[in-house]
Design a protein around this motif. Sequence first.
Motif, PDB file in Angstrom:
ATOM      1  N   GLN A   1      32.138  50.370   9.686  1.00 19.53           N
ATOM      2  CA  GLN A   1      31.427  50.479   8.415  1.00 19.53           C
ATOM      3  C   GLN A   1      32.313  51.000   7.278  1.00 19.53           C
ATOM      4  OE1 GLN A   1      27.284  51.914   8.653  1.00 19.53           O
ATOM      5  NE2 GLN A   1      27.572  52.069  10.865  1.00 19.53           N
TER       6      GLN A   1
ATOM      7  N   ALA B   1      35.907  45.444   5.201  1.00 17.64           N
ATOM      8  CA  ALA B   1      35.127  44.282   4.786  1.00 17.64           C
ATOM      9  C   ALA B   1      35.978  43.034   4.542  1.00 17.64           C
ATOM     10  CB  ALA B   1      34.284  44.623   3.560  1.00 17.64           C
TER      11      ALA B   1
ATOM     12  N   THR C   1      30.636  39.273   0.966  1.00 19.54           N
ATOM     13  CA  THR C   1      30.819  40.713   0.789  1.00 19.54           C
ATOM     14  C   THR C   1      29.484  41.398   0.549  1.00 19.54           C
ATOM     15  OG1 THR C   1      33.066  40.458  -0.089  1.00 19.54           O
ATOM     16  CG2 THR C   1      31.904  42.494  -0.641  1.00 19.54           C
TER      17      THR C   1
ATOM     18  N   TRP D   1      26.616  40.361   1.645  1.00 20.47           N
ATOM     19  CA  TRP D   1      25.908  40.370   2.930  1.00 20.47           C
ATOM     20  C   TRP D   1      26.441  41.483   3.823  1.00 20.47           C
ATOM     21  CZ3 TRP D   1      26.398  34.361   3.881  1.00 20.47           C
ATOM     22  CH2 TRP D   1      25.572  33.696   2.959  1.00 20.47           C
ATOM     23  N   TRP D   2      27.773  41.658   3.833  1.00 19.97           N
ATOM     24  CA  TRP D   2      28.368  42.735   4.642  1.00 19.97           C
ATOM     25  C   TRP D   2      27.859  44.095   4.176  1.00 19.97           C
ATOM     26  CZ3 TRP D   2      31.153  47.093   3.553  1.00 19.97           C
ATOM     27  CH2 TRP D   2      31.742  47.741   4.628  1.00 19.97           C
TER      28      TRP D   2
ATOM     29  N   TRP E   1      31.193  41.121  12.822  1.00 18.81           N
ATOM     30  CA  TRP E   1      32.063  41.948  11.988  1.00 18.81           C
ATOM     31  C   TRP E   1      32.458  43.238  12.691  1.00 18.81           C
ATOM     32  CZ3 TRP E   1      28.133  40.911   7.537  1.00 18.81           C
ATOM     33  CH2 TRP E   1      28.345  39.622   7.042  1.00 18.81           C
ATOM     34  N   THR E   2      31.539  43.807  13.448  1.00 16.04           N
ATOM     35  CA  THR E   2      31.835  45.048  14.150  1.00 16.04           C
ATOM     36  C   THR E   2      32.934  44.850  15.182  1.00 16.04           C
ATOM     37  OG1 THR E   2      29.586  45.881  13.843  1.00 16.04           O
ATOM     38  CG2 THR E   2      30.872  46.854  15.608  1.00 16.04           C
TER      39      THR E   2
ATOM     40  N   PRO F   1      26.686  45.830   7.578  1.00 24.43           N
ATOM     41  CA  PRO F   1      28.066  45.899   8.087  1.00 24.43           C
ATOM     42  C   PRO F   1      28.142  45.973   9.606  1.00 24.43           C
ATOM     43  CG  PRO F   1      27.400  48.012   7.194  1.00 24.43           C
ATOM     44  CD  PRO F   1      26.310  47.039   6.844  1.00 24.43           C
TER      45      PRO F   1
ATOM     46  N   ILE G   1      35.228  39.808   7.256  1.00 30.21           N
ATOM     47  CA  ILE G   1      34.379  38.715   6.766  1.00 30.21           C
ATOM     48  C   ILE G   1      35.163  37.444   6.463  1.00 30.21           C
ATOM     49  CG2 ILE G   1      32.785  40.395   5.736  1.00 30.21           C
ATOM     50  CD1 ILE G   1      33.823  39.461   2.979  1.00 30.21           C
TER      51      ILE G   1
ATOM     52  N   LEU H   1      23.903  36.371  11.740  1.00 29.30           N
ATOM     53  CA  LEU H   1      23.412  37.014  10.517  1.00 29.30           C
ATOM     54  C   LEU H   1      21.987  36.560  10.187  1.00 29.30           C
ATOM     55  CD1 LEU H   1      26.580  36.668   8.232  1.00 29.30           C
ATOM     56  CD2 LEU H   1      25.997  38.517   9.796  1.00 29.30           C
TER      57      LEU H   1
ATOM     58  N   GLU I   1      33.964  33.948   7.961  1.00 27.09           N
ATOM     59  CA  GLU I   1      32.698  33.487   7.404  1.00 27.09           C
ATOM     60  C   GLU I   1      32.859  33.078   5.941  1.00 27.09           C
ATOM     61  OE1 GLU I   1      32.251  34.993  11.032  1.00 27.09           O
ATOM     62  OE2 GLU I   1      32.849  36.362   9.424  1.00 27.09           O
TER      63      GLU I   1
END
Length: 336
Positions: free
Chosen positions: A226, A231, A202, A204-205, A214-215, A209, A235, A276, A238
């Motif tokens: 975003q 979130a 979280t 890291w997001w 994730w997008t 974001p 995520i 990432l 991962e």
Amino acid sequence: MADRTGVWGPQRRLKGVVPFLAGESAGSFANRLAHAHGLELGAFLDRVGTGRQPVNPRLPALAELDVNRAALDNLAVLSGRTPHQLQLALTNLQGRFLLSGDDAARWQWPFKVREGHVVRCCDLCARARGVDEAAWLLWPDQWRVCLRHRRFTDDHRGQGPCVVRLDGLAEVVRAHSERLRLERRFGAAGAELFADSFQVVTRWWARMPTAWCWTQRAWRAGLEAQELRTAPLVIYPEAIQLAREMLRFEQCAERTRAVRAVWVAEVQQLMAGWGLEDVDGWGELVQWLDHHAQPAAVPFSDGAGGIRRRRRRVLAVGHGQLAEPSGSLGDRSCMV
């Protein structure tokens, strides 16, 4: 609108029974019970007792209903159940949550739930129980996944879908299934490991974001990439992979500086595979390792065999000093 003059106290119970939903909030149940009586919520609550907060039609989705003992008795009459049955089904009606004072029946809407969050119920779960209107659950976190119907719901009250279908997010469904297996196999320790990994990812997001993995999940779910509510959903894969890496370290017999350095390097390589590589995750990884530097007194195992199966598996000393034994993912994590 029903006449609200001289209607204090319960008048009659329903001919039928309004079904319970597992984990439902008391406010949500009262709202459904009102509609089953053909009443708006405010008119119904006049039969439960006197209120300290003005009634807002959206309140069942925003907060929880508190009652005192006398109001609980009235609610029981209106529902055709005993107070004990209501308390067994609706957590917020249990004795520790009742308002003080039993002389006059009264209720109120606190705008902060004392334990957990009010989260939308999966629409298909509700329908299977004969409930065709929106319902809300009390949940430790601000979101939940229904594995049976592949639905993601949360405490979102703004624009966008209230119930997010996961048909196009098979990796999220798999991640949730794996989380449940982790918790079944390792009990509280498994739940806490996932809580740790979830808190790390979280963070890291929050810094990035717009990472492609994730997008594109947010887009497939029909959500803004975003937006904060996306979130937990995006995520999830991962987070469960990182939980596996944390489990592997927790089961290590050696926790030397060299072993820690190798573990960080391997996780960073994993992050690069997720896309990432531009996220500086070193700080969170080192913080987690610091909390897990000293093993628990009882060796952590997978529970295979005899006496070990009956032991409560305990994580590292530093983790146990910071994490709570229950509550939300944030509460159960050492990443405070």
